[in-house]
Motif scaffolding. Structure first.
Motif, PDB file in Angstrom:
ATOM      1  N   SER A  21       0.847  -1.187   0.000  1.00 45.49           N
ATOM      2  CA  SER A  21       0.000   0.000   0.000  1.00 45.49           C
ATOM      3  C   SER A  21       0.880   1.233   0.000  1.00 45.49           C
ATOM      4  CB  SER A  21      -0.874   0.011   1.255  1.00 45.49           C
ATOM      5  OG  SER A  21      -1.668  -1.132   1.300  1.00 45.49           O
ATOM      6  N   ILE A  49       1.915   5.307  -2.002  1.00 45.58           N
ATOM      7  CA  ILE A  49       2.075   6.127  -3.198  1.00 45.58           C
ATOM      8  C   ILE A  49       3.559   6.400  -3.389  1.00 45.58           C
ATOM      9  CG2 ILE A  49       1.596   8.386  -4.204  1.00 45.58           C
ATOM     10  CD1 ILE A  49      -0.909   6.774  -3.964  1.00 45.58           C
ATOM     11  N   GLY A  50       4.084   6.141  -4.561  1.00 49.59           N
ATOM     12  CA  GLY A  50       5.484   6.436  -4.854  1.00 49.59           C
ATOM     13  C   GLY A  50       6.418   5.735  -3.882  1.00 49.59           C
ATOM     14  N   TYR A  82      -6.514   5.634   5.672  1.00 48.28           N
ATOM     15  CA  TYR A  82      -6.184   5.610   4.259  1.00 48.28           C
ATOM     16  C   TYR A  82      -6.599   4.275   3.658  1.00 48.28           C
ATOM     17  CZ  TYR A  82      -3.233   5.153   0.092  1.00 48.28           C
ATOM     18  OH  TYR A  82      -2.778   4.944  -1.178  1.00 48.28           O
ATOM     19  N   ALA A 106      -8.442   8.181  -3.585  1.00 46.25           N
ATOM     20  CA  ALA A 106      -7.727   9.189  -4.369  1.00 46.25           C
ATOM     21  C   ALA A 106      -7.716  10.510  -3.609  1.00 46.25           C
ATOM     22  CB  ALA A 106      -8.410   9.377  -5.718  1.00 46.25           C
TER      23      ALA A 106
END
Length: 85
Positions: free
Chosen positions: A17, A19-20, A39, A44
């Motif tokens: 899990s 982002i980046g 989260y 989004a």
């Protein structure tokens, strides 16, 4: 292997899990600093704030400082980054 941005331990999941470079263990998922919503991987609009920290095991690793969900990030008052966010 990458390091978790919350606890700093290795993330061994095939599809972690995050982002980046901000990856998280399932037990380390961040919550919104304003409304405390957790989260979700498919959510989004989240705003993650962080930096880097030194780890003896990993070298420099990403570190999460705070997160805000899409709804709270869109709130005009909370978009004022000079107000402590």
């Amino acid at each position: 292997m990458e390091a978790c941005a919350v606890c700093g331990y290795g993330v061994e999941d095939a599809s972690p899990s995050g982002i980046g470079t901000m990856l998280f263990h399932p037990d380390c998922l961040p919550t919104c600093r304003f409304c405390r919503r957790a989260y979700g991987v498919s959510d989004a609009g989240w705003d993650f704030r962080g930096g880097v920290a030194w780890s003896e095991d990993w070298g420099y690793v990403p570190r999460l400082e705070s997160a805000a969900c899409g709804r709270c990030t869109d709130d005009a008052e909370r978009r004022d980054y000079g107000a402590g966010w």
